[in-house]
Design a protein around this motif. Structure first.
Motif, PDB file in Angstrom:
ATOM      1  N   THR A 531      -7.057  -7.148   5.201  1.00  0.00           N
ATOM      2  CA  THR A 531      -6.402  -6.390   6.271  1.00  0.00           C
ATOM      3  C   THR A 531      -4.946  -6.852   6.332  1.00  0.00           C
ATOM      4  O   THR A 531      -4.654  -8.051   6.235  1.00  0.00           O
ATOM      5  N   VAL A 532      -4.033  -5.894   6.455  1.00  0.00           N
ATOM      6  CA  VAL A 532      -2.605  -6.213   6.470  1.00  0.00           C
ATOM      7  C   VAL A 532      -1.900  -5.413   7.556  1.00  0.00           C
ATOM      8  O   VAL A 532      -2.401  -4.372   8.017  1.00  0.00           O
ATOM      9  N   ARG A 533      -0.747  -5.917   7.938  1.00  0.00           N
ATOM     10  CA  ARG A 533       0.110  -5.223   8.917  1.00  0.00           C
ATOM     11  C   ARG A 533       1.486  -5.075   8.278  1.00  0.00           C
ATOM     12  O   ARG A 533       2.099  -6.059   7.884  1.00  0.00           O
ATOM     13  N   VAL A 534       1.919  -3.818   8.108  1.00  0.00           N
ATOM     14  CA  VAL A 534       3.196  -3.553   7.441  1.00  0.00           C
ATOM     15  C   VAL A 534       4.063  -2.684   8.349  1.00  0.00           C
ATOM     16  O   VAL A 534       3.558  -2.011   9.265  1.00  0.00           O
ATOM     17  N   ALA A 535       5.333  -2.712   8.055  1.00  0.00           N
ATOM     18  CA  ALA A 535       6.257  -1.868   8.812  1.00  0.00           C
ATOM     19  C   ALA A 535       6.026  -0.404   8.449  1.00  0.00           C
ATOM     20  O   ALA A 535       5.621  -0.073   7.331  1.00  0.00           O
ATOM     21  N   GLN A 536       6.284   0.462   9.424  1.00  0.00           N
ATOM     22  CA  GLN A 536       6.101   1.893   9.197  1.00  0.00           C
ATOM     23  C   GLN A 536       6.969   2.363   8.036  1.00  0.00           C
ATOM     24  O   GLN A 536       6.580   3.252   7.263  1.00  0.00           O
ATOM     25  N   SER A 537       8.117   1.725   7.856  1.00  0.00           N
ATOM     26  CA  SER A 537       9.027   2.134   6.791  1.00  0.00           C
ATOM     27  C   SER A 537       8.485   1.793   5.406  1.00  0.00           C
ATOM     28  O   SER A 537       8.986   2.295   4.395  1.00  0.00           O
ATOM     29  N   ALA A 538       7.451   0.929   5.345  1.00  0.00           N
ATOM     30  CA  ALA A 538       6.873   0.564   4.052  1.00  0.00           C
ATOM     31  C   ALA A 538       5.963   1.657   3.506  1.00  0.00           C
ATOM     32  O   ALA A 538       5.586   1.613   2.336  1.00  0.00           O
ATOM     33  N   LEU A 539       5.606   2.622   4.353  1.00  0.00           N
ATOM     34  CA  LEU A 539       4.767   3.736   3.910  1.00  0.00           C
ATOM     35  C   LEU A 539       5.661   4.822   3.339  1.00  0.00           C
ATOM     36  O   LEU A 539       6.544   5.347   4.025  1.00  0.00           O
ATOM     37  N   LEU A 540       5.437   5.167   2.076  1.00  0.00           N
ATOM     38  CA  LEU A 540       6.303   6.105   1.385  1.00  0.00           C
ATOM     39  C   LEU A 540       5.529   7.346   0.981  1.00  0.00           C
ATOM     40  O   LEU A 540       4.367   7.254   0.549  1.00  0.00           O
ATOM     41  N   HIS A 573       4.565  -0.305  13.537  1.00  0.00           N
ATOM     42  CA  HIS A 573       3.884  -0.973  12.443  1.00  0.00           C
ATOM     43  C   HIS A 573       2.571  -0.263  12.134  1.00  0.00           C
ATOM     44  O   HIS A 573       1.970   0.368  13.012  1.00  0.00           O
ATOM     45  N   ALA A 574       2.150  -0.361  10.888  1.00  0.00           N
ATOM     46  CA  ALA A 574       0.878   0.246  10.468  1.00  0.00           C
ATOM     47  C   ALA A 574      -0.118  -0.870  10.161  1.00  0.00           C
ATOM     48  O   ALA A 574       0.217  -1.846   9.475  1.00  0.00           O
ATOM     49  N   LYS A 575      -1.319  -0.723  10.710  1.00  0.00           N
ATOM     50  CA  LYS A 575      -2.397  -1.685  10.449  1.00  0.00           C
ATOM     51  C   LYS A 575      -3.309  -1.084   9.385  1.00  0.00           C
ATOM     52  O   LYS A 575      -3.875  -0.004   9.586  1.00  0.00           O
ATOM     53  N   LEU A 576      -3.440  -1.782   8.270  1.00  0.00           N
ATOM     54  CA  LEU A 576      -4.149  -1.244   7.112  1.00  0.00           C
ATOM     55  C   LEU A 576      -5.385  -2.075   6.791  1.00  0.00           C
ATOM     56  O   LEU A 576      -5.340  -3.310   6.787  1.00  0.00           O
ATOM     57  N   LEU A 577      -6.450  -1.379   6.523  1.00  0.00           N
ATOM     58  CA  LEU A 577      -7.686  -1.992   6.029  1.00  0.00           C
ATOM     59  C   LEU A 577      -7.828  -1.574   4.570  1.00  0.00           C
ATOM     60  O   LEU A 577      -7.931  -0.387   4.273  1.00  0.00           O
ATOM     61  N   VAL A 578      -7.800  -2.530   3.655  1.00  0.00           N
ATOM     62  CA  VAL A 578      -7.842  -2.235   2.222  1.00  0.00           C
ATOM     63  C   VAL A 578      -9.287  -2.353   1.740  1.00  0.00           C
ATOM     64  O   VAL A 578      -9.959  -3.359   1.979  1.00  0.00           O
ATOM     65  N   THR A 579      -9.753  -1.312   1.070  1.00  0.00           N
ATOM     66  CA  THR A 579     -11.103  -1.295   0.523  1.00  0.00           C
ATOM     67  C   THR A 579     -11.032  -0.865  -0.944  1.00  0.00           C
ATOM     68  O   THR A 579      -9.945  -0.619  -1.478  1.00  0.00           O
ATOM     69  N   SER A 580     -12.191  -0.787  -1.581  1.00  0.00           N
ATOM     70  CA  SER A 580     -12.268  -0.370  -2.981  1.00  0.00           C
ATOM     71  C   SER A 580     -13.190   0.823  -3.074  1.00  0.00           C
ATOM     72  O   SER A 580     -14.316   0.802  -2.562  1.00  0.00           O
ATOM     73  N   ALA A 581     -12.697   1.899  -3.714  1.00  0.00           N
ATOM     74  CA  ALA A 581     -13.494   3.112  -3.899  1.00  0.00           C
ATOM     75  C   ALA A 581     -13.357   3.575  -5.328  1.00  0.00           C
ATOM     76  O   ALA A 581     -12.240   3.787  -5.815  1.00  0.00           O
ATOM     77  N   GLU A 582     -14.502   3.707  -6.019  1.00  0.00           N
ATOM     78  CA  GLU A 582     -14.531   4.145  -7.413  1.00  0.00           C
ATOM     79  C   GLU A 582     -13.614   3.300  -8.284  1.00  0.00           C
ATOM     80  O   GLU A 582     -12.919   3.783  -9.164  1.00  0.00           O
ATOM     81  N   GLY A 583     -13.635   1.983  -8.013  1.00  0.00           N
ATOM     82  CA  GLY A 583     -12.867   1.056  -8.825  1.00  0.00           C
ATOM     83  C   GLY A 583     -11.391   0.974  -8.492  1.00  0.00           C
ATOM     84  O   GLY A 583     -10.662   0.241  -9.152  1.00  0.00           O
ATOM     85  N   GLU A 584     -10.913   1.707  -7.482  1.00  0.00           N
ATOM     86  CA  GLU A 584      -9.495   1.719  -7.125  1.00  0.00           C
ATOM     87  C   GLU A 584      -9.315   1.190  -5.709  1.00  0.00           C
ATOM     88  O   GLU A 584     -10.162   1.388  -4.834  1.00  0.00           O
ATOM     89  N   ARG A 585      -8.183   0.499  -5.472  1.00  0.00           N
ATOM     90  CA  ARG A 585      -7.833   0.030  -4.134  1.00  0.00           C
ATOM     91  C   ARG A 585      -7.319   1.199  -3.298  1.00  0.00           C
ATOM     92  O   ARG A 585      -6.498   2.000  -3.760  1.00  0.00           O
ATOM     93  N   VAL A 586      -7.805   1.290  -2.063  1.00  0.00           N
ATOM     94  CA  VAL A 586      -7.364   2.316  -1.123  1.00  0.00           C
ATOM     95  C   VAL A 586      -7.146   1.639   0.228  1.00  0.00           C
ATOM     96  O   VAL A 586      -7.961   0.816   0.652  1.00  0.00           O
TER      97      VAL A 586
END
Length: 636
Positions: A531-540, A573-586
């Protein structure tokens, strides 16, 4: 099911597994004396067990089986590769008969013919010499055998216990009576059925194991059971321990508990955890009114949580069962499948002594069978193809079970032709599962996972083993039902590896509670990479979607609220939960992260059963229902 039969099914299959393990050693080292002894003991005990049930064909087969092993033990016959194969075929036949007794209560109509064929194939049958006895047959025994009423059909005998210590075999005289073809041994209640044999019993003794007991123990046993006789071969008496030898450990008490009672205990633990999870919000509410009282509540909460955790570990330990009974049929099935397809296969199992939660053990059989069938049918090439590729003619399939931290990992690997991602893409397009453009954009790991799509199959013909377009989707469904994951790794020309991973404790699931679109949802922690917290500007913006760079990797970002049909809340800020789907990070964007809780997750039922992305539900301490998300299915 009759209690005696239920016990036999468990113990009989354990004995088959013990013998199979010994034959695995003998296949590599035919002269291994310890393995021959292990196989003999298992077969000898199994022969006595099947005699209690209507399994005359199995008893005859095991009797001949035991004769071969006895000669191998004494060195009068050497076991070669062909002999070991014939013995394994007999073992497989007995294993199938045990299944027949469980399913139908009796052996099939062809059992006698199968038994005759198995016995005829055993090594050294023509060289088996009849056993003679130097002991003179007493007059009373001959009178019984030659009496006017015909051959003896019933026999009850209470031996003199001291015969064991004079070096006598108390019933050796039976082997000298040619007409004693049927022995009916009954207890005082008449519960022992008839025991059939195609030749006279060669060696019958009383109560296996008493050959190493003290005289007092033997006499006591016969005083307690004057009318019972157990058919077992007496072994050479072990030397008495030295006077200064350490005393043996005390007896271990084993308590057999019905599985339903263990499940009820687990349900009760689930309700306790719900109550424990209610304490934290209660303490928060009290905090606003009385700090001292809130501190007391939190102290009590910590004590209760500690006790609940200890109880949870104890219940989880009670639910642990050996993995071996679940896997024991796979070697036999591998041989049968390989014989059907005409492919020489070497199948090996490692780590089958591992203990797992009984829920996982009960649910593993079918998915592993599907994977094994596919490995032999689709994975392993025919002998000519393997020879052209410079491989040994015999294909190799290996199943490995191990513990990895708080998880159980099971891997099935083969050294076959592997899976070509390009062929998978082409098949998916040809079957209408994907558009050509979408297929071209798939990475190789994602393309490999297409084999789990319903109806997907690369088989060109339908056989009795596979090729009907079912199987791998059922594997994935079964694994996910057990809250597990399945990964695939394949190299064309070298082989394929399927890796299954399950929580070691299937009783409870550690959940991360997240908020999205104004509601709370649970996510299993083993589906969370980070789980990560990034700035809104980091989302492209990228194409029609959004992405961000995490640890040097470009990761697509999806809104959990939008996936669930709601509206997300945007902030600085955006709070992100990183998971794995079909072998790829999402990465999934959530509104907030909440508590981590232990919960008993129930499989989805009713209306929830048809909702994609819902893996189950659990109760919260405030009485609310928490939906548990299946992240790979949700973002696939």
């Amino acid at each position: 099911m009759d209690e005696l039969l239920a016990q036999f099914l468990v113990e009989g299959r354990d004995l088959v597994a013990q013998a199979a393990a010994a034959f695995d050693v003998l296949a590599r080292d035919p002269g291994n004396a310890a393995a021959i002894d292990d196989a003999f003991r298992a077969i000898h005990t199994l022969k006595g067990s099947v005699a209690i049930f209507p399994m005359a064909a199995a008893e005859r087969t095991l009797h001949a089986f035991e004769d071969v092993l006895e000669r191998a033990r004494k060195g009068s016959m050497a076991l070669d590769g062909a002999g070991t194969v014939a013995l394994v075929a007999c073992l497989d036949g007995v294993d199938r008969w045990i299944d027949d007794v469980e399913l139908r209560g009796a052996l099939g109509e062809d059992a006698d013919g199968v038994a005759a064929a198995l016995i005829a194939g055993l090594p050294g049958r023509e060289a088996a010499a009849p056993v003679s006895s130097s002991a003179a047959t007493p007059d009373w025994a001959r009178q019984l055998a030659d009496g006017a009423e015909g051959p003896v059909v019933a026999f009850r005998y209470t031996p003199d216990p001291d015969c064991f210590f004079r070096g006598e075999d108390p019933l050796a005289i039976v082997a000298t009576i040619p007409d004693l073809r049927r022995l009916d041994i009954r207890s005082a209640e008449g519960r022992w059925p008839a025991l059939d044999a195609i030749e006279p019993f060669r060696c019958i003794s009383i109560l296996e194991g008493l050959s190493t007991a003290s005289p007092e123990a033997v006499r006591a046993a016969f005083r307690m059971m004057p009318d019972q006789i157990a058919l077992h071969r007496i072994e050479a008496a072990a030397p008495a321990p030295a006077p200064d030898a350490p005393a043996e450990a005390g007896p271990t008490t084993t308590l057999r508990i019905d599985a339903a009672r263990v499940d009820a205990l687990a349900d009760g633990l689930g309700e306790l955890l719900v109550a424990v999870n209610a304490l934290a919000p209660l303490a928060a509410r009290v905090e606003a009114q009385n700090h001292a009282l809130a501190a007391a509540v939190r102290t009590a909460q910590a004590d209760i949580e500690r006790s609940a955790a200890n109880l949870q570990r104890s219940v989880a330990a009670v639910r642990l069962v050996p993995l071996a009974p679940t896997l024991r049929r796979l070697p036999r099935l591998a041989r049968e499948i390989a014989a059907t397809l005409g492919k020489p296969i070497a199948f090996a199992m490692l780590g089958d002594g591992l203990e797992v939660d009984k829920q996982i053990a009960e649910g593993l059989s079918e998915p592993l069978l599907h994977l094994l069938r596919n490995a032999i049918d689709h994975g392993i090439e025919d002998a000519a193809t393997r020879a052209a590729a410079g491989k040994p003619a015999e294909g190799r399939v290996t199943l490995t079970a191990s513990r990895e931290g708080d998880a159980v990992a099971i891997t099935l690997a083969d050294d076959g032709g592997g899976i070509d991602p390009a062929r998978i893409r082409a098949t998916a397009v040809a079957r209408g599962l994907l558009e050509a453009e979408a297929a071209d954009q798939l990475s190789d790991p994602a393309a490999l996972r297409l084999i789990f799509a319903p109806g997907f199959s690369t088989a060109e013909t339908v056989t009795g083993v596979s090729g009907r377009g079912v199987g791998m989707d059922a594997v994935q469904a079964a694994v996910e039902k057990l809250l597990g994951t399945i990964a695939i790794d394949s190299t064309p020309g070298q082989g394929t590896r399927f890796r299954l991973r399950f929580p070691a404790n299937a009783l409870t699931t550690r959940l991360l509670v997240v908020e999205a679109a104004g509601d709370r949802y649970g996510v299993a922690l083993d589906q969370v990479v980070e789980t990560v917290r990034v700035a809104q500007s980091a989302l492209l913006p990228i194409g029609e979607g959004t992405a961000c760079v995490l640890r040097g990797r470009t990761v697509p970002v999806l809104s959990l609220a939008r996936l669930l049909g709601g509206t997300e809340q945007l902030g600085a800020h955006a709070k992100l939960l990183v998971t794995s789907a079909e072998g790829e990070r999402v990465a999934l964007r959530v509104d907030d992260f909440a508590d981590r809780i232990d919960a008993v997750v129930r499989p989805p039922s009713g209306l929830l059963a048809g909702v994609s992305g819902i893996g189950g539900a659990t109760l919260l301490g405030d009485g609310g229902v928490l939906l548990v998300l299946d992240l790979p299915a949700l973002v696939a």
